[in-house]
Write a protein that holds these residues in place. Sequence first.
Motif, PDB file in Angstrom:
ATOM      1  N   ASN A 130     -14.035  20.858   4.787  1.00 30.47           N
ATOM      2  CA  ASN A 130     -13.045  21.799   3.997  1.00 30.47           C
ATOM      3  C   ASN A 130     -11.856  21.942   4.607  1.00 30.47           C
ATOM      4  OD1 ASN A 130     -12.073  23.475   2.080  1.00 30.47           O
ATOM      5  ND2 ASN A 130     -13.935  24.595   1.699  1.00 30.47           N
ATOM      6  N   SER A 131     -10.731  21.589   3.861  1.00 27.52           N
ATOM      7  CA  SER A 131      -9.390  22.015   4.135  1.00 27.52           C
ATOM      8  C   SER A 131      -8.845  22.260   2.747  1.00 27.52           C
ATOM      9  CB  SER A 131      -8.616  20.888   5.085  1.00 27.52           C
ATOM     10  OG  SER A 131      -7.384  21.502   5.328  1.00 27.52           O
ATOM     11  N   GLY A 132      -7.261  21.973   2.631  1.00 25.96           N
ATOM     12  CA  GLY A 132      -6.667  21.828   1.438  1.00 25.96           C
ATOM     13  C   GLY A 132      -5.272  21.838   1.525  1.00 25.96           C
ATOM     14  N   GLU A 140      -3.859  25.650  -4.439  1.00 21.80           N
ATOM     15  CA  GLU A 140      -4.400  24.677  -3.637  1.00 21.80           C
ATOM     16  C   GLU A 140      -4.980  23.362  -4.288  1.00 21.80           C
ATOM     17  OE1 GLU A 140      -8.068  26.255  -1.738  1.00 21.80           O
ATOM     18  OE2 GLU A 140      -8.310  24.436  -0.476  1.00 21.80           O
ATOM     19  N   GLN A 142      -7.740  20.777  -3.280  1.00 25.01           N
ATOM     20  CA  GLN A 142      -8.821  20.957  -2.385  1.00 25.01           C
ATOM     21  C   GLN A 142      -8.857  19.471  -1.586  1.00 25.01           C
ATOM     22  OE1 GLN A 142     -10.688  22.370  -0.511  1.00 25.01           O
ATOM     23  NE2 GLN A 142     -12.439  22.815  -1.521  1.00 25.01           N
ATOM     24  N   ILE A 143      -9.381  19.911  -0.288  1.00 24.60           N
ATOM     25  CA  ILE A 143      -9.429  18.753   0.674  1.00 24.60           C
ATOM     26  C   ILE A 143     -11.088  18.973   1.110  1.00 24.60           C
ATOM     27  CG2 ILE A 143      -9.089  17.728   2.909  1.00 24.60           C
ATOM     28  CD1 ILE A 143      -6.088  18.062   2.087  1.00 24.60           C
ATOM     29  N   GLN A 239      -4.672  23.993   5.297  1.00 23.73           N
ATOM     30  CA  GLN A 239      -5.629  24.904   5.498  1.00 23.73           C
ATOM     31  C   GLN A 239      -6.646  24.855   6.519  1.00 23.73           C
ATOM     32  OE1 GLN A 239      -9.010  25.201   2.575  1.00 23.73           O
ATOM     33  NE2 GLN A 239      -8.628  27.576   2.174  1.00 23.73           N
ATOM     34  N   HIS A 241     -10.249  25.812   7.397  1.00 22.40           N
ATOM     35  CA  HIS A 241     -10.985  26.707   6.674  1.00 22.40           C
ATOM     36  C   HIS A 241     -12.208  26.993   7.549  1.00 22.40           C
ATOM     37  CE1 HIS A 241     -14.555  27.167   3.745  1.00 22.40           C
ATOM     38  NE2 HIS A 241     -13.825  27.200   3.014  1.00 22.40           N
TER      39      HIS A 241
END
Length: 258
Positions: A130-132, A140, A142-143, A239, A241
């Motif tokens: 998870n990132s972003g 955001e 999303q990643i 992000q 996460h």
Amino acid sequence: MKRLFSLATLTIAVFCASTQAQEKKNYPQPEAMRPGMSEYWTPQPKVVSPGDIKTNSAPSDAIVLFDGKDLSAWMNPNGGDAGWTVKNGVVTVDKSKGDIVTRQKFGSYQLHLEWCVPKDISGESQARGNSGVYMQDMYEVQILDCYGNETYVNGMTGSVYKQTPPLVNAMRKPGEWNVYDIIYTAPVFKEDGTYLYKPFVTVIQNGIVLQNHTEIQGTTEYIGFPRTVKHGDGPIRLQSHGDPSQPISFRNIWIRPL
Ligand code: MG
């Protein structure tokens, strides 16, 4: 009665004669259209040299945010150094350091970035790579590693987080690089802080459209619904996460303000 009839006949005759006179008058006619009448030549668009097609390198007018060497364009949101790890041309999230933001603020733009989740990534749903990437530090995209990994659809890769799912799942396998091209249109606010025009985003992953000029409803909240928060230009945020899976990496990040 007879006199009345004659008067009406006369009136009609005068009207017809007047109309005929108008029809016969030779008014100027519109000039016939020629191709050049709907063409203009100036101003000529600025010449921009595209980047290398194989490496997706930055176009000549782009601001390079990460070229594989250093994170000088980025910082910790509190103002300190970004602190993520740069090695072998890529930058990897350091979860102990938190999110990073660009030093420069932006309005509308075209953003290019590439990201990769480790080949041996573990975890599931939202706890898997998870990132972003945040537009103007507010919204955001999303990643996440959604390769064979299901989660709530408005939290998938390429979703406008907790708002709009992506049109498709265009993930490459863990260990392979994913390419994001994002076109973002900043919102316009009224004096009272509500939107006059909401922000819009188009997201393309690996050449495939995930968001097609999607209207962003407000901030992308983890808990709760979108809020309207008046703002001006803002940084790009990446992000860090808190999920326990292995940290993801980025490379080749550039932006063209529009
Ligand atoms: Mg995220």
